[in-house]
Design an enzyme around this catalytic site. Structure first.
Site, PDB file in Angstrom:
ATOM      1  N   THR A  50       0.869  -1.179   0.000  1.00 47.45           N
ATOM      2  CA  THR A  50       0.000   0.000   0.000  1.00 47.45           C
ATOM      3  C   THR A  50       0.904   1.226   0.000  1.00 47.45           C
ATOM      4  OG1 THR A  50      -0.039   0.377   2.379  1.00 47.45           O
ATOM      5  CG2 THR A  50      -1.591  -1.236   1.522  1.00 47.45           C
ATOM      6  N   CYS A  51       0.290   2.411   0.085  1.00 46.63           N
ATOM      7  CA  CYS A  51       1.144   3.594   0.044  1.00 46.63           C
ATOM      8  C   CYS A  51       1.978   3.735   1.306  1.00 46.63           C
ATOM      9  CB  CYS A  51       0.325   4.847  -0.208  1.00 46.63           C
ATOM     10  SG  CYS A  51      -1.051   5.037   0.911  1.00 46.63           S
ATOM     11  N   ASN A  52       1.552   3.080   2.400  1.00 46.10           N
ATOM     12  CA  ASN A  52       2.306   3.211   3.640  1.00 46.10           C
ATOM     13  C   ASN A  52       3.232   2.037   3.937  1.00 46.10           C
ATOM     14  OD1 ASN A  52       1.657   5.716   4.521  1.00 46.10           O
ATOM     15  ND2 ASN A  52      -0.195   5.047   5.588  1.00 46.10           N
ATOM     16  N   ARG A  53       3.080   0.961   3.221  1.00 40.27           N
ATOM     17  CA  ARG A  53       3.921  -0.188   3.551  1.00 40.27           C
ATOM     18  C   ARG A  53       4.014  -1.188   2.396  1.00 40.27           C
ATOM     19  NH1 ARG A  53       2.996  -2.157   8.254  1.00 40.27           N
ATOM     20  NH2 ARG A  53       1.782  -0.427   9.052  1.00 40.27           N
ATOM     21  N   HIS A 100       3.300  -9.625  13.697  1.00 42.02           N
ATOM     22  CA  HIS A 100       3.324  -8.449  12.827  1.00 42.02           C
ATOM     23  C   HIS A 100       2.119  -8.455  11.873  1.00 42.02           C
ATOM     24  CE1 HIS A 100       5.233  -5.063  10.788  1.00 42.02           C
ATOM     25  NE2 HIS A 100       4.839  -5.620   9.663  1.00 42.02           N
ATOM     26  N   SER A 110      -0.789   1.019  12.040  1.00 37.28           N
ATOM     27  CA  SER A 110      -1.037   2.011  10.992  1.00 37.28           C
ATOM     28  C   SER A 110      -0.616   3.396  11.437  1.00 37.28           C
ATOM     29  CB  SER A 110      -2.525   2.055  10.647  1.00 37.28           C
ATOM     30  OG  SER A 110      -2.948   0.807  10.208  1.00 37.28           O
ATOM     31  N   PRO A 116      -9.739   1.865   8.920  1.00 36.10           N
ATOM     32  CA  PRO A 116     -10.372   0.608   8.524  1.00 36.10           C
ATOM     33  C   PRO A 116      -9.945   0.037   7.171  1.00 36.10           C
ATOM     34  CG  PRO A 116     -11.887   2.432   8.195  1.00 36.10           C
ATOM     35  CD  PRO A 116     -10.616   3.021   8.720  1.00 36.10           C
ATOM     36  N   GLN A 117      -9.262   0.821   6.329  1.00 38.12           N
ATOM     37  CA  GLN A 117      -9.003   0.326   4.969  1.00 38.12           C
ATOM     38  C   GLN A 117      -8.055  -0.859   4.929  1.00 38.12           C
ATOM     39  OE1 GLN A 117      -9.002   3.588   5.603  1.00 38.12           O
ATOM     40  NE2 GLN A 117     -10.321   4.599   4.110  1.00 38.12           N
TER      41      GLN A 117
END
Lengths: 422, 273
Positions: A50-53, A100, A110, A116-117
């Site tokens: 995702t954009c964060n991980r 993890h 997060s 919730p996504q």
């Protein structure tokens, strides 16, 4: 024995510049999964980006080599030298990898705890792995447990209960004032990203009608069209207060757009129905004194921010409960994982017996004069001896009653019969 | 008999515990347990009233013990009805402790059967008493909803979302259900006054005799009439309506108890300690 290994980077370990270099698009992740599966030590694989991980989850029979292979794969696939991202990469094995995955899915890891996504995104990644047949017994079980744990945390803790964005906080407040938003009318004054977002949330709450007032009427018309609403003139605002229930204001006006006397004038005509003003503008559009009038509520941007800060604190408190649920789930998964090892042990035991019998049969049948028929009978006897001898130990290993000491017994059996040295 | 009262006290008490646990922990099963316990308590409570009815041969409202018990029974009944209709989960936090308190008081009051007179057997008296108590129960719940409304409104107005904000329902819901309670209460009170007049005419030969209880019942009726009138015409709702519901209930309690304690009149015997 097979092991679960996880490699990843996230918003805490790597800046966006690095994350975007390593991110996998949906199409890429399919081919990436296949190239991962071609590696020698990787038995199962799942890719989550995702954009964060970015997280790569693999099952392997040699974790050290699998880690090296996966690192190499990331470098190769994204055409980026290993040194550039190795420092940002975290590697978890066994229990830690399981923990993890649970924490990520439950949104405990997060950027905004409880968003919730993430669960949906993991489900998507898992579906891809299923379709590409890169997920096997272990990952299937792990992911199903993950979904269960994430849902449990969401329902048993207040981790996702309260709004953490300005627009959601505004809608949450509207619900506390009006209950259902159906049949309520909204007036949007001015335009602005946050204000428009709030209107969209309200529309999703099935508000009846949206009016838009803008200094430039054309802009108002365009915006009204977007919300399926109706544009009104700026000078019609005082009059409209008789009808609307929720007012969202975000203009660039230097002075107050709505003043207390204007509201006072309509209270009787509204039969005291409540009015909710959401003031997102700086400088403010709505005179804060309106909040003192009966059944009128004014929230400005700082009020909303204050609420969000409180809510974030609340979520962090709830997250502690979530961590406890994760701890329990990790133990549960580990137990299952170890029970899985009984089957290979039984198979190894049987293989060893069969090998001994084969060797002995060979010697016996070569040495003496034995007819075909007699040889057949002897082989049969050897087979049933193996079955009879292994019957009780097999039953014992498979039995449910020895849960606590399972790993001990498996270890003993492996030592007694020397199953680990070939 | 005594033991059945004790059982219902225990059930109401447990229900109170359940509702308070729900207030703090916010697990739905706690609220459902509280509701269920209150329902069972209500059934036992009903038993005591039926028993009184059979034993005395008339509606058991001849002394303070019986009257208070009957008032509590009406509150429980109306509460269950409102809960069933609107599924307002939090109202039990008000109803359950009140019921517990009422029933504990009841159990401490002597239950000396009053001399059975003919007047208790009148149809008009039975309707008068039951209808009045249902009305009072409606007003009691309206008062509870008013309190909840003020708590929630205060948190929204002061922008400090502390304890109640997430635990209480929306202002509109509290206001609407409070309104329903007042409408029910007012309709029943009106009906109760009418049946009372008819009964008074039959027994004393006149509709109205300036008995203190009558006067205060009239004041109560006028108070709620004003409240409803203002709501319907200029839309008195929200905070003001909530405050009025609370004041109205205080007046009502005075009419029910205070008049008997401080004044005399022909209602006195029925509510004597």
């Amino acid at each position: 024995m097979l092991d679960i290994v996880l490699l990843g980077i996230n918003h805490n370990t790597a800046p966006i510049e690095l994350r975007e270099c390593i991110a996998f698009s949906e199409d890429q992740s399919k081919s990436a999964l296949h190239s991962l599966m071609r590696k020698t030590f990787i038995k199962e694989a799942l890719l989550f980006s995702t954009c964060n991980r970015v997280e790569v989850l693999v099952v392997t029979d040699d974790s050290a080599r699998a880690v090296a292979e996966t690192k190499g794969f990331i470098a190769e696939f994204n055409k980026i030298p290993l040194e550039q991202f190795e420092g940002s990469l975290y590697v978890h094995e066994g229990n830690e990898a399981v923990r993890h995955v649970f924490r990520v899915a439950a949104s405990l890891d997060s950027m905004i705890v409880g968003e919730p996504q993430i669960l949906g995104q993991i489900k998507e990644a898992y579906r891809t792995a299923i379709e590409e047949k890169t997920s096997g017994v272990i990952l299937n079980r792990l992911l199903h447990r993950t979904f269960f744990v994430a849902k449990k945390i969401r329902s048993e803790t207040g981790i996702g209960d309260r709004a953490v964005s300005i627009s959601y906080a505004a809608v949450e407040l509207a619900r506390k004032i009006f209950g259902v938003l159906e049949a309520k009318k909204v007036l949007l004054i001015g335009a602005g990203e946050m204000a428009e977002l709030a209107v969209e949330h309200l529309i999703r709450g099935k508000v009846d009608q949206v009016w838009v007032a803008n200094r430039t009427f054309e802009n108002g018309v365009a915006l009204a069209k977007q919300f399926n609403g109706q544009a009104i003139g700026f000078e019609e605002i005082p009059e409209s207060l008789k009808t609307v229930d929720i007012i969202i204001s975000s203009t660039g006006a230097p002075d107050y757009v709505i003043r207390p006397d204007q509201v006072k004038g309509v209270i009787r005509k509204r039969k005291n129905r409540p009015l909710f003003f959401i003031d997102i503008a700086v400088p403010r559009d709505i005179d804060p004194d309106i909040n003192r009038l009966s059944n009128s509520y004014v929230y400005d941007i700082d009020d909303l921010k204050g609420i969000i800060d409180e809510n974030i604190e609340d979520r962090q408190k709830e997250a502690i409960k979530g961590e406890r649920i994760v701890d329990e789930a990790v133990i549960g998964f580990r137990e299952w994982y170890e029970s899985l090892d009984v089957v290979p042990t039984i198979i190894a035991l049987r293989n060893k017996m069969t090998a001994i019998a084969e060797a002995e049969l060979k010697k016996t049948l070569q040495a003496s004069m034995i007819s075909e028929q007699e040889a057949k009978a002897i082989r049969k006897m050897a087979d049933s001896l193996i079955n009879k001898i292994l019957h009780d130990p097999t039953q014992f290993l498979k039995r449910n009653g020895m849960h606590e000491n399972k790993s001990f017994y498996i270890d003993s059996v492996r030592k007694l019969f020397k199953l680990d040295d070939y | 008999m005594e033991s059945i009262i004790l059982v219902s006290i225990l059930l109401y008490l447990l229900s109170t515990v359940g509702y308070f646990a729900y207030l703090f922990i916010q697990k739905d099963y706690l609220q459902r347990t509280g509701f269920f316990l209150l329902l069972i308590g209500f059934l036992f409570h009903t038993l005591t009233i039926v028993y009184g009815f059979i034993k005395g041969g008339h509606l058991p409202v001849s002394n303070m013990h019986e009257t208070l018990s009957f008032a509590g029974w009406a509150i429980a009944g109306v509460f269950l009805g409102i809960q069933f209709k609107f599924n307002l989960k939090i109202l039990g936090i008000f109803a359950a402790p009140i019921l517990t308190g009422i029933m504990i008081t009841v159990s401490q009051l002597p239950n000396e059967p009053a001399a059975a007179t003919k007047i208790f057997k009148s149809f008009w008296l039975v309707s008068h008493v039951s209808v009045i108590f249902i009305g009072e129960a409606g007003f009691a719940l309206a008062c509870g909803l008013g309190i909840l409304y003020l708590l929630q409104e205060n948190e929204i107005k002061t922008k400090k979302h502390r304890f109640f904000f997430k635990r209480l329902p929306s202002l509109e819901m509290l206001d609407n259900i409070g309104y329903v309670c007042i409408v029910v209460g007012f309709a029943m009170l009106t009906l109760g006054l009418i049946t009372g007049f008819v009964y008074a005419k039959a027994v004393w030969g006149r509709f109205w005799s300036w008995d203190p209880k009558e006067v205060w019942a009239g004041i109560t009726w006028l108070f709620y009439a004003v409240l409803l009138h203002e709501r319907l015409t200029v839309g008195w709702r929200g905070r003001r309506s909530a405050i009025m519901a609370i004041i109205g209930f205080v007046v009502l309690i005075f009419t029910f108890l205070g008049v008997n304690l401080f004044m005399e009149g022909h209602h006195e015997t029925f509510t004597r300690f």
